[in-house]
Design an enzyme around this catalytic site. Structure first.
Site, PDB file in Angstrom:
ATOM      1  N   HIS A 132       0.755  -1.201  -0.045  1.00  0.00           N
ATOM      2  CA  HIS A 132      -0.020   0.075   0.056  1.00  0.00           C
ATOM      3  C   HIS A 132       0.846   1.104  -0.120  1.00  0.00           C
ATOM      4  O   HIS A 132       2.014   1.060   0.517  1.00  0.00           O
ATOM      5  CB  HIS A 132      -0.772   0.113   1.321  1.00  0.00           C
ATOM      6  CG  HIS A 132      -1.897   0.909   1.470  1.00  0.00           C
ATOM      7  ND1 HIS A 132      -1.689   2.333   1.714  1.00  0.00           N
ATOM      8  CD2 HIS A 132      -3.102   1.049   1.088  1.00  0.00           C
ATOM      9  CE1 HIS A 132      -2.914   2.771   2.016  1.00  0.00           C
ATOM     10  NE2 HIS A 132      -3.887   2.210   1.224  1.00  0.00           N
ATOM     11  N   ASP A 215       3.218  -4.692   7.698  1.00  0.00           N
ATOM     12  CA  ASP A 215       1.582  -4.078   7.541  1.00  0.00           C
ATOM     13  C   ASP A 215       0.536  -4.914   7.792  1.00  0.00           C
ATOM     14  O   ASP A 215       0.084  -5.779   6.922  1.00  0.00           O
ATOM     15  CB  ASP A 215       1.950  -3.374   6.398  1.00  0.00           C
ATOM     16  CG  ASP A 215       0.535  -2.731   6.143  1.00  0.00           C
ATOM     17  OD1 ASP A 215      -0.511  -2.843   6.703  1.00  0.00           O
ATOM     18  OD2 ASP A 215       0.362  -2.082   4.919  1.00  0.00           O
ATOM     19  N   GLN A 218      -4.598  -5.264   6.610  1.00  0.00           N
ATOM     20  CA  GLN A 218      -5.615  -6.223   6.205  1.00  0.00           C
ATOM     21  C   GLN A 218      -5.911  -7.518   6.771  1.00  0.00           C
ATOM     22  O   GLN A 218      -6.666  -8.455   6.197  1.00  0.00           O
ATOM     23  CB  GLN A 218      -5.728  -6.368   4.548  1.00  0.00           C
ATOM     24  CG  GLN A 218      -5.716  -5.474   3.545  1.00  0.00           C
ATOM     25  CD  GLN A 218      -7.205  -4.640   3.662  1.00  0.00           C
ATOM     26  OE1 GLN A 218      -7.973  -5.500   3.982  1.00  0.00           O
ATOM     27  NE2 GLN A 218      -7.304  -3.385   3.560  1.00  0.00           N
ATOM     28  N   LYS A 241     -10.572  -1.312  10.212  1.00  0.00           N
ATOM     29  CA  LYS A 241     -10.830  -2.272   9.229  1.00  0.00           C
ATOM     30  C   LYS A 241     -10.994  -3.578  10.040  1.00  0.00           C
ATOM     31  O   LYS A 241     -11.264  -4.621   9.517  1.00  0.00           O
ATOM     32  CB  LYS A 241      -9.328  -2.514   8.470  1.00  0.00           C
ATOM     33  CG  LYS A 241      -9.182  -1.415   7.467  1.00  0.00           C
ATOM     34  CD  LYS A 241      -8.096  -1.495   6.782  1.00  0.00           C
ATOM     35  CE  LYS A 241      -7.302  -0.366   5.766  1.00  0.00           C
ATOM     36  NZ  LYS A 241      -8.111  -0.028   4.753  1.00  0.00           N
ATOM     37  N   CYS A 379      -4.825   2.587  -3.667  1.00  0.00           N
ATOM     38  CA  CYS A 379      -3.509   2.994  -3.194  1.00  0.00           C
ATOM     39  C   CYS A 379      -2.409   1.927  -3.191  1.00  0.00           C
ATOM     40  O   CYS A 379      -1.440   1.780  -2.425  1.00  0.00           O
ATOM     41  CB  CYS A 379      -3.829   3.444  -1.405  1.00  0.00           C
ATOM     42  SG  CYS A 379      -4.904   4.670  -1.245  1.00  0.00           S
TER      43      CYS A 379
HETATM   44  N1  PMP Z   1      -2.025  -0.973   4.402  1.00  0.00           N
HETATM   45  C1  PMP Z   1      -2.801  -1.749   3.954  1.00  0.00           C
HETATM   46  C2  PMP Z   1      -2.604  -3.077   3.374  1.00  0.00           C
HETATM   47  C3  PMP Z   1      -4.158  -0.986   3.519  1.00  0.00           C
HETATM   48  O1  PMP Z   1      -5.181  -1.849   3.001  1.00  0.00           O
HETATM   49  C4  PMP Z   1      -4.338  -0.015   4.281  1.00  0.00           C
HETATM   50  C5  PMP Z   1      -5.795   0.782   4.019  1.00  0.00           C
HETATM   51  N2  PMP Z   1      -6.403   0.928   2.888  1.00  0.00           N
HETATM   52  C6  PMP Z   1      -3.418   0.711   4.886  1.00  0.00           C
HETATM   53  C7  PMP Z   1      -1.949   0.312   4.803  1.00  0.00           C
HETATM   54  C8  PMP Z   1      -3.307   2.030   5.523  1.00  0.00           C
HETATM   55  O2  PMP Z   1      -4.309   2.193   6.498  1.00  0.00           O
HETATM   56  P1  PMP Z   1      -5.054   3.423   7.014  1.00  0.00           P
HETATM   57  O3  PMP Z   1      -5.644   4.303   5.871  1.00  0.00           O
HETATM   58  O4  PMP Z   1      -5.938   3.030   7.973  1.00  0.00           O
HETATM   59  O5  PMP Z   1      -3.937   4.234   7.702  1.00  0.00           O
END
Ligand code: PMP
Length: 422
Positions: A132, A215, A218, A241, A379
């Site tokens: 991401h 990270d 998910q 999430k 993203c």
């Molecule tokens: N890493 C992953 C794999 C994500 O899916 C996301 C959110 N789509 C993020 C990081 C960022 O999370 P946040 O926007 O809640 O900070």
């Protein structure tokens, strides 16, 4: 699809579970809402909503600073959630749990503190091809600042990391490995245990320590993540999430690492004492939590953890994987539809493209049918570049989704193909 599924038979009662999620029972444009954008954010069960209302209506107060009743009640509720998070990820102690505003904030914290302290010119930071943006850009910024080098683990056409290439990237210059546990755009569940193991072997060979940041944004809603068993150094995730509110997340860090890191932001609560001559910083985790935190949402996050802990989590993951598999199978049989992300180890994310149909047009059409999916690059622009596509349509399932909703999605995509395909 995934080895996460533990049994062949699925007895999970999604119909009764979804009654806990008030948002799900509504209609949009006169059609029952089919919410399949869970990878963007999950819906919230009533106890999470109740916890927010209760805090604001019964004991709203600032924490850690007041001697009065309300402040003590709020402080206790807030501090309890740190213990809940510690138990949820099996951290060794609650001081290893730092509250942040989300995964993005947690990764930025590590890059800005540990990174600024440890990274020098020529050092290498390893990430993967399916990160991401939040696990790319903070490291890129650090590399620019320090003249360090970003190295990327490649992936194959199924959206799986090429592990032998990862091992080749590890070198005496490697300073940190930061990888995503579960991809939000492809659904791939990465072999994070093998990644940590390879780094530990590398450390033995070189005598240099290389922290591993995972990270898990998910991951944690779908499967239990045990940081001690995994032996990762940092773990980042977001409450929103995993049934909790937005604006709250967690940075887990091993005690020795957090203790070695300079503060992130300066302000109240992160200090022991301040004078114009000298400031001494607070102990971990408070050193990293400057200012009034997101008290209400942290407390409601605790309710989300309780909810997950009371759920049949194996039944839940079986159910959502079953739905995703059914959707993926039906979609892949449609003329012109191509799945993007066909890893052996997958979570309940189904990403696809329709030949001759713009993903956004498809998403907007599905929306008119009450079906909420996400379209675009999610993203993860480098993932789209890897597959030479501008974006995908992504249906992401959670345990409260149903077979009927899956069928509605499949029929909706069929209609979209007929209507929109040039
Ligand atoms: N890493 C992953 C794999 C994500 O899916 C996301 C959110 N789509 C993020 C990081 C960022 O999370 P946040 O926007 O809640 O900070």
């Amino acid at each position: 699809m995934s080895s996460l599924t533990k049994t062949a038979t699925v007895t999970f009662d999604a119909e009764s579970i979804r009654k806990d999620f008030p948002v799900l029972s509504q209609s949009v444009y006169g059609k029952p809402l089919v919410y399949l954008d869970n990878a963007a954010t999950s819906q919230k069960p009533q106890p999470v909503i109740d916890a927010l209302v209760k805090y604001y209506s019964q004991y709203n107060a600032n924490i850690h600073r007041g001697v009065h009743y309300l402040s003590q009640a709020a402080s206790q509720a807030y501090d309890n959630v740190r213990i809940k998070v510690k138990d949820f990820i099996n951290a060794a102690s609650e001081e290893e749990v730092v509250f942040t505003s989300g995964t993005t904030d947690a990764i930025n914290l590590v890059a800005a503190t540990w990174g600024r302290q440890q990274i020098s010119e020529g050092d290498e930071i390893i990430i993967s091809a399916m990160e991401h943006h939040s696990n790319i850009v903070p490291w890129q910024m650090l590399c620019l600042d320090k003249k360090a080098v970003l190295k990327v683990i490649p992936m194959n056409d199924d959206g799986e990391l090429v592990m032998p290439e990862f091992e080749k990237l590890l070198s005496g210059k490697t300073k940190i490995v930061a990888v995503v546990h579960t991809s939000n755009s492809l659904g791939t569940v990465n072999p994070v245990a093998a990644i940590v193991h390879a780094v530990r072997q590398h450390e033995k060979k070189t005598g240099k320590t290389v922290p591993v940041l995972i990270d898990a944004a998910q991951a944690v809603v779908h499967e239990p993540v045990d940081v001690q068993k995994l032996d990762c150094d940092f773990l980042c995730f977001s409450a929103h999430k995993m049934l909790g509110p937005t604006g709250v997340g967690v940075l887990y860090g091993k005690t020795n690492l957090l203790n070695s890191m300079p503060p992130y932001r300066g302000g109240g609560d992160m200090i022991k004492s301040v004078s114009f001559e000298k400031t001494t910083y607070n102990d971990i985790p408070f050193r990293f939590e400057a200012g009034t935190p997101n008290i209400a949402d942290v407390i409601a996050f605790g309710a989300a953890i309780d909810y997950l802990n009371n759920l049949d989590r194996i039944g839940a993951v079986n159910h959502e994987i079953m739905l995703a598999e059914k959707a993926a199978n039906a979609l892949s049989e449609m003329d012109g539809v191509q799945l993007i992300g066909t890893a052996h180890q997958k979570t309940s994310v189904v990403s696809f493209i329709i030949e001759g149909v713009n993903a956004m047009d498809a998403g907007m059409y599905l929306d008119t049918l009450g079906i909420a999916v996400r379209t675009g690059h999610h993203c993860t622009e480098p993932v789209m570049q890897r597959f030479h596509i501008p974006g995908t349509i992504r249906a992401s399932f959670l345990f409260y989704n149903t077979l009927a909703e899956t069928e509605t999605l499949v029929q909706g995509v069929k209609k979209a193909v007929d209507k929109l395909r040039r």
